[in-house]
Design a protein around this motif. Structure first.
Motif, PDB file in Angstrom:
ATOM      1  N   ILE A  12      15.753   6.380  -1.798  1.00 21.77           N
ATOM      2  CA  ILE A  12      15.741   4.943  -2.039  1.00 21.77           C
ATOM      3  C   ILE A  12      15.007   4.673  -3.345  1.00 21.77           C
ATOM      4  O   ILE A  12      14.180   5.475  -3.783  1.00 21.77           O
ATOM      5  N   LYS A  13      15.318   3.535  -3.952  1.00 22.24           N
ATOM      6  CA  LYS A  13      14.742   3.215  -5.259  1.00 22.24           C
ATOM      7  C   LYS A  13      13.279   2.777  -5.144  1.00 22.24           C
ATOM      8  O   LYS A  13      12.432   3.182  -5.932  1.00 22.24           O
ATOM      9  N   THR A  14      12.981   1.909  -4.172  1.00 20.50           N
ATOM     10  CA  THR A  14      11.620   1.374  -4.038  1.00 20.50           C
ATOM     11  C   THR A  14      11.080   1.632  -2.636  1.00 20.50           C
ATOM     12  O   THR A  14      10.320   2.547  -2.424  1.00 20.50           O
ATOM     13  N   GLY A  15      11.467   0.798  -1.680  1.00 17.39           N
ATOM     14  CA  GLY A  15      11.008   0.966  -0.314  1.00 17.39           C
ATOM     15  C   GLY A  15      11.791   0.100   0.647  1.00 17.39           C
ATOM     16  O   GLY A  15      12.556  -0.769   0.231  1.00 17.39           O
ATOM     17  N   ASP A  16      11.621   0.367   1.921  1.00 17.27           N
ATOM     18  CA  ASP A  16      12.209  -0.473   2.962  1.00 17.27           C
ATOM     19  C   ASP A  16      11.421  -0.283   4.249  1.00 17.27           C
ATOM     20  O   ASP A  16      10.561   0.592   4.350  1.00 17.27           O
ATOM     21  N   ILE A  17      11.721  -1.134   5.211  1.00 23.20           N
ATOM     22  CA  ILE A  17      11.002  -1.082   6.476  1.00 23.20           C
ATOM     23  C   ILE A  17      11.956  -1.484   7.594  1.00 23.20           C
ATOM     24  O   ILE A  17      12.807  -2.357   7.403  1.00 23.20           O
ATOM     25  N   ARG A  23       9.494   3.181   4.589  1.00 26.82           N
ATOM     26  CA  ARG A  23       9.878   4.274   3.699  1.00 26.82           C
ATOM     27  C   ARG A  23       9.619   3.823   2.272  1.00 26.82           C
ATOM     28  O   ARG A  23       9.803   2.651   1.947  1.00 26.82           O
ATOM     29  N   TYR A  24       9.179   4.746   1.445  1.00 21.98           N
ATOM     30  CA  TYR A  24       8.891   4.408   0.052  1.00 21.98           C
ATOM     31  C   TYR A  24       9.207   5.587  -0.840  1.00 21.98           C
ATOM     32  O   TYR A  24       9.091   6.743  -0.445  1.00 21.98           O
ATOM     33  N   ASN A  25       9.623   5.253  -2.045  1.00 26.25           N
ATOM     34  CA  ASN A  25       9.866   6.286  -3.038  1.00 26.25           C
ATOM     35  C   ASN A  25       8.524   6.594  -3.699  1.00 26.25           C
ATOM     36  O   ASN A  25       7.918   5.701  -4.303  1.00 26.25           O
ATOM     37  N   PRO A  26       8.038   7.836  -3.585  1.00 28.64           N
ATOM     38  CA  PRO A  26       6.717   8.155  -4.134  1.00 28.64           C
ATOM     39  C   PRO A  26       6.620   7.956  -5.645  1.00 28.64           C
ATOM     40  O   PRO A  26       5.569   7.565  -6.143  1.00 28.64           O
ATOM     41  N   GLU A  27       7.701   8.181  -6.375  1.00 27.38           N
ATOM     42  CA  GLU A  27       7.673   7.974  -7.829  1.00 27.38           C
ATOM     43  C   GLU A  27       7.530   6.490  -8.159  1.00 27.38           C
ATOM     44  O   GLU A  27       6.821   6.126  -9.098  1.00 27.38           O
ATOM     45  N   PHE A  28       8.182   5.634  -7.381  1.00 22.20           N
ATOM     46  CA  PHE A  28       8.049   4.194  -7.577  1.00 22.20           C
ATOM     47  C   PHE A  28       6.604   3.770  -7.342  1.00 22.20           C
ATOM     48  O   PHE A  28       6.004   3.071  -8.155  1.00 22.20           O
ATOM     49  N   LYS A  36      -0.312  -4.237  -7.725  1.00 24.57           N
ATOM     50  CA  LYS A  36       1.125  -4.319  -7.460  1.00 24.57           C
ATOM     51  C   LYS A  36       1.499  -3.513  -6.222  1.00 24.57           C
ATOM     52  O   LYS A  36       2.422  -3.892  -5.492  1.00 24.57           O
ATOM     53  N   CYS A  37       0.776  -2.439  -5.953  1.00 25.28           N
ATOM     54  CA  CYS A  37       1.013  -1.668  -4.737  1.00 25.28           C
ATOM     55  C   CYS A  37       0.643  -2.504  -3.507  1.00 25.28           C
ATOM     56  O   CYS A  37       1.369  -2.506  -2.506  1.00 25.28           O
ATOM     57  N   LYS A  38      -0.445  -3.237  -3.585  1.00 22.70           N
ATOM     58  CA  LYS A  38      -0.820  -4.140  -2.486  1.00 22.70           C
ATOM     59  C   LYS A  38       0.262  -5.191  -2.265  1.00 22.70           C
ATOM     60  O   LYS A  38       0.611  -5.508  -1.126  1.00 22.70           O
ATOM     61  N   GLY A  39       0.799  -5.732  -3.346  1.00 21.22           N
ATOM     62  CA  GLY A  39       1.871  -6.714  -3.247  1.00 21.22           C
ATOM     63  C   GLY A  39       3.131  -6.117  -2.642  1.00 21.22           C
ATOM     64  O   GLY A  39       3.804  -6.753  -1.823  1.00 21.22           O
ATOM     65  N   PHE A  40       3.441  -4.882  -3.022  1.00 17.98           N
ATOM     66  CA  PHE A  40       4.602  -4.171  -2.479  1.00 17.98           C
ATOM     67  C   PHE A  40       4.450  -3.984  -0.972  1.00 17.98           C
ATOM     68  O   PHE A  40       5.375  -4.266  -0.199  1.00 17.98           O
ATOM     69  N   ILE A  41       3.287  -3.544  -0.529  1.00 17.47           N
ATOM     70  CA  ILE A  41       3.045  -3.348   0.903  1.00 17.47           C
ATOM     71  C   ILE A  41       3.095  -4.688   1.639  1.00 17.47           C
ATOM     72  O   ILE A  41       3.717  -4.804   2.699  1.00 17.47           O
ATOM     73  N   ALA A  42       2.468  -5.712   1.074  1.00 14.11           N
ATOM     74  CA  ALA A  42       2.494  -7.042   1.694  1.00 14.11           C
ATOM     75  C   ALA A  42       3.929  -7.543   1.826  1.00 14.11           C
ATOM     76  O   ALA A  42       4.298  -8.143   2.844  1.00 14.11           O
ATOM     77  N   HIS A  43       4.745  -7.295   0.824  1.00 15.23           N
ATOM     78  CA  HIS A  43       6.153  -7.691   0.859  1.00 15.23           C
ATOM     79  C   HIS A  43       6.858  -7.047   2.056  1.00 15.23           C
ATOM     80  O   HIS A  43       7.550  -7.721   2.824  1.00 15.23           O
ATOM     81  N   GLU A  44       6.688  -5.757   2.222  1.00 12.20           N
ATOM     82  CA  GLU A  44       7.344  -5.051   3.325  1.00 12.20           C
ATOM     83  C   GLU A  44       6.808  -5.530   4.683  1.00 12.20           C
ATOM     84  O   GLU A  44       7.567  -5.705   5.636  1.00 12.20           O
ATOM     85  N   VAL A  45       5.506  -5.762   4.769  1.00 16.33           N
ATOM     86  CA  VAL A  45       4.906  -6.255   6.015  1.00 16.33           C
ATOM     87  C   VAL A  45       5.482  -7.617   6.390  1.00 16.33           C
ATOM     88  O   VAL A  45       5.760  -7.885   7.567  1.00 16.33           O
TER      89      VAL A  45
END
Length: 101
Positions: A12-17, A23-28, A36-45
């Motif tokens: 996957i390009k970024t992540g999904d739940i 699931r997350y792409n480690p390179e992303f 921005k990582c906190k924002g990414f996690i908050a988005h998925e939550v």
């Protein structure tokens, strides 16, 4: 966020739940600042908190996810989260529900 399982996935390009596993792409993730990582996690939550994975019903999966992303991202920006580059954000959707978008 602490209750989810996490799984690296390079397919996957970024992540999904799915409600249980994020699931997350480690390179992303490696390319994100801490904020921005906190924002990414908050988005998925928020996808799970708003039950997006159970409310899609017969909707087109891609369109439903994009509509949900627009709604979530505006909420997070309003709460002063930083989101990764490429986020879906449109002021015209501010205050609209996922279904309305």
């Amino acid at each position: 966020a602490l209750g989810f399982m996490y799984d690296e996935c390079t397919e996957i390009k970024t992540g999904d739940i799915d409600g249980k596993t994020m699931r997350y792409n480690p390179e992303f993730v490696k390319g994100l600042t801490l904020q921005k990582c906190k924002g990414f996690i908050a988005h998925e939550v928020l996808h799970v908190a708003f039950l997006h994975h159970t409310r899609r019903n017969g909707r087109n999966p891609r369109k439903w996810n994009r509509a949900c992303d627009y709604a979530i991202n505006q909420i997070l920006i309003d709460a002063n989260f930083e989101l990764p580059d490429g986020k879906l954000l449109n002021a015209a959707y501010q205050g609209m529900s996922d279904e309305k978008i």
